[in-house]
Design an enzyme around this catalytic site. Sequence first.
Site, PDB file in Angstrom:
ATOM      1  N   ILE A  57       0.899  -1.349   0.070  1.00 56.79           N
ATOM      2  CA  ILE A  57      -0.111  -0.080  -0.105  1.00 56.79           C
ATOM      3  C   ILE A  57       0.732   1.289  -0.034  1.00 56.79           C
ATOM      4  CG2 ILE A  57      -1.993  -1.036   1.047  1.00 56.79           C
ATOM      5  CD1 ILE A  57      -1.440   0.171   3.717  1.00 56.79           C
ATOM      6  N   TYR A  86       9.274   0.865  17.293  1.00 54.64           N
ATOM      7  CA  TYR A  86       8.826   2.325  17.634  1.00 54.64           C
ATOM      8  C   TYR A  86      10.241   3.257  18.211  1.00 54.64           C
ATOM      9  CZ  TYR A  86       4.422   0.015  18.725  1.00 54.64           C
ATOM     10  OH  TYR A  86       3.372  -0.950  18.657  1.00 54.64           O
ATOM     11  N   ARG A 150       8.774   6.082  21.824  1.00 53.89           N
ATOM     12  CA  ARG A 150       8.021   5.049  22.006  1.00 53.89           C
ATOM     13  C   ARG A 150       6.369   5.305  21.505  1.00 53.89           C
ATOM     14  NH1 ARG A 150       6.034   0.587  25.481  1.00 53.89           N
ATOM     15  NH2 ARG A 150       4.380   0.038  24.154  1.00 53.89           N
ATOM     16  N   TYR A 153       4.180   5.596  17.625  1.00 51.16           N
ATOM     17  CA  TYR A 153       2.991   4.698  17.340  1.00 51.16           C
ATOM     18  C   TYR A 153       1.810   5.033  17.980  1.00 51.16           C
ATOM     19  CZ  TYR A 153       0.618   0.157  16.753  1.00 51.16           C
ATOM     20  OH  TYR A 153      -0.335  -0.802  16.336  1.00 51.16           O
ATOM     21  N   ASN A 182      -3.571  -6.516  23.836  1.00 50.14           N
ATOM     22  CA  ASN A 182      -2.525  -7.383  23.802  1.00 50.14           C
ATOM     23  C   ASN A 182      -2.977  -8.975  23.459  1.00 50.14           C
ATOM     24  OD1 ASN A 182      -1.762  -5.394  25.804  1.00 50.14           O
ATOM     25  ND2 ASN A 182       0.109  -6.528  25.418  1.00 50.14           N
ATOM     26  N   ARG A 307      -2.959  -1.185  31.208  1.00 48.61           N
ATOM     27  CA  ARG A 307      -3.672  -1.253  30.237  1.00 48.61           C
ATOM     28  C   ARG A 307      -4.917  -2.073  30.529  1.00 48.61           C
ATOM     29  NH1 ARG A 307      -0.485  -2.515  25.327  1.00 48.61           N
ATOM     30  NH2 ARG A 307       0.534  -0.663  25.134  1.00 48.61           N
TER      31      ARG A 307
HETATM   32  C1  UGA Z   1       2.619  -3.569  22.226  1.00 44.68           C
HETATM   33  C2  UGA Z   1       2.200  -2.506  21.277  1.00 44.68           C
HETATM   34  O1  UGA Z   1       2.858  -1.412  21.319  1.00 44.68           O
HETATM   35  C3  UGA Z   1       0.924  -2.076  21.334  1.00 44.68           C
HETATM   36  O2  UGA Z   1       0.694  -0.981  20.330  1.00 44.68           O
HETATM   37  C4  UGA Z   1      -0.133  -3.168  21.119  1.00 44.68           C
HETATM   38  O3  UGA Z   1      -1.614  -2.716  21.141  1.00 44.68           O
HETATM   39  C5  UGA Z   1      -0.007  -4.127  22.174  1.00 44.68           C
HETATM   40  O4  UGA Z   1       1.441  -4.656  22.029  1.00 44.68           O
HETATM   41  C6  UGA Z   1      -0.742  -5.556  21.927  1.00 44.68           C
HETATM   42  O5  UGA Z   1      -0.322  -6.453  21.743  1.00 44.68           O
HETATM   43  O6  UGA Z   1      -2.001  -5.072  22.001  1.00 44.68           O
HETATM   44  P1  UGA Z   1       3.010  -3.749  24.749  1.00 44.68           P
HETATM   45  O7  UGA Z   1       1.799  -4.088  25.875  1.00 44.68           O
HETATM   46  O8  UGA Z   1       4.016  -2.961  25.460  1.00 44.68           O
HETATM   47  O9  UGA Z   1       2.642  -3.110  23.716  1.00 44.68           O
HETATM   48  O10 UGA Z   1       3.347  -5.263  24.386  1.00 44.68           O
HETATM   49  P2  UGA Z   1       4.856  -6.057  24.746  1.00 44.68           P
HETATM   50  O11 UGA Z   1       5.903  -5.921  23.771  1.00 44.68           O
HETATM   51  O12 UGA Z   1       3.991  -7.413  24.677  1.00 44.68           O
HETATM   52  O13 UGA Z   1       5.241  -5.952  26.100  1.00 44.68           O
HETATM   53  C7  UGA Z   1       4.274  -6.105  27.283  1.00 44.68           C
HETATM   54  C8  UGA Z   1       5.161  -5.882  28.361  1.00 44.68           C
HETATM   55  O14 UGA Z   1       6.114  -6.681  28.576  1.00 44.68           O
HETATM   56  C9  UGA Z   1       5.826  -4.359  28.716  1.00 44.68           C
HETATM   57  O15 UGA Z   1       5.793  -4.063  29.905  1.00 44.68           O
HETATM   58  C10 UGA Z   1       7.320  -4.829  28.045  1.00 44.68           C
HETATM   59  O16 UGA Z   1       8.060  -4.032  28.605  1.00 44.68           O
HETATM   60  C11 UGA Z   1       7.467  -6.210  28.794  1.00 44.68           C
HETATM   61  N1  UGA Z   1       8.344  -7.155  28.329  1.00 44.68           N
HETATM   62  C12 UGA Z   1       8.330  -7.647  26.875  1.00 44.68           C
HETATM   63  C13 UGA Z   1       9.175  -7.814  29.188  1.00 44.68           C
HETATM   64  O17 UGA Z   1       9.207  -7.647  30.325  1.00 44.68           O
HETATM   65  N2  UGA Z   1      10.247  -8.800  28.568  1.00 44.68           N
HETATM   66  C14 UGA Z   1      10.062  -9.040  27.231  1.00 44.68           C
HETATM   67  O18 UGA Z   1      10.995  -9.787  26.756  1.00 44.68           O
HETATM   68  C15 UGA Z   1       9.377  -8.374  26.305  1.00 44.68           C
END
Ligand code: UGA
Length: 352
Positions: A57, A86, A150, A153, A182, A307
């Site tokens: 796109i 991001y 960050r 996005y 998530n 969240r």
């Molecule tokens: C991500 C995306 O940025 C959002 O836009 C999206 O809506 C969301 O996923 C989603 O799946 O709906 P986030 O919740 O930060 O947001 O997703 P993750 O990367 O899965 O992280 C979740 C939490 O786990 C965060 O606090 C992150 O810092 C933590 N994390 C992640 C760890 O502690 N260890 C890891 O190896 C990876």
Amino acid sequence: MSQQKILCIGGAGFIGSHLSHKLENSEQFAVAQADIWSAKLKIRFENAPFEFHNVDISSDVEMLDELVSKHDVIFNLASKASPRLYVQDPVSVAKLNLFDGYKVIDACVKHRKKLVHFSTSEVYGKALGSADPFREDDTNCVTGPIKNHRWIYSTTKQLLDRLIYAHGRNDGLNFTIVRPFNVVGPLIDHVMMDEDDGAPRVFSYFMSALMNGEPLRLVDGGKALRTFIHVDDLVNALIAILDNPDKSNGQIYNIGNPQNEIMIADLAIMMREIFSSRFKACNGVSDIVTVNGQEFYGEGFEDTERRMPDIGKISQIGWAPKIGLRELLEDTMHYTWSNRHRLTQSAMDAIN
Ligand code: UGA
């Protein structure tokens, strides 16, 4: 009754492949995909045929316009959604999400087609210590300073939501905006063996670490809270939206499972426990360690501490999530473990 023609833009990813498969198996709908790769669709559809258009796109605007003109409902799932991207490649995240995302809106306005647009729970930004669930029509969208990439996005997706809403008011665009919280399930983006390409989410990082006998890394102690929803529940919410065109027109819906809230540190313990009880043929028990967020993701990272979706609005069209956290994890871990070789191959195909 004639079939509704559905076009899924970015329909070959994790969520799109499940949505397309469910639609294809319903007599009510005929579905086509527009995307730049099809590896996950091939896995999801097994040997069954599917309609696929190889469309980028960002450059194939005429093809995009033609496809939109030929369908009744357009899902836009095309997005770069990974916190590591991001902070490491904010410009390409903004270009695809905002500028290319706008082309889809524009085509829907021009051809007067219904748009189901994938926004994100990330639009709400920070909870700022509040225990209130995020509500689509009330909650403020709060992000951090510009130096924290960050939020690029979140802000580009917020602007798209606002543009869609404005086109709804001014041009009569028929739309529904969805904000997934998530999503986890089979075919979730896979971490490559021996290669940390930075694309996936926490489930994939933890699962990959478990399969490789490596440490599970908790970002800043893993204190963040998330609710996880199974992809099958999410797809059922999308079907409810299609089944309720009048009620869902002009609405923004959270799609999440408030019952499945967990602290990331506890998620690591739970996944390790499931893994060692179910898949003993692994490389030993993984440690759980803490890593610094800026070092793990890169400069410009800032986390969102909680969240929690309010799902009262979408429950009015008869949808509720059904799959609990343990079942969600067991199902996805079992699938990922059993299919690890072909998932790795499909991730490699996507890169090459
Ligand atoms: C991500 C995306 O940025 C959002 O836009 C999206 O809506 C969301 O996923 C989603 O799946 O709906 P986030 O919740 O930060 O947001 O997703 P993750 O990367 O899965 O992280 C979740 C939490 O786990 C965060 O606090 C992150 O810092 C933590 N994390 C992640 C760890 O502690 N260890 C890891 O190896 C990876």
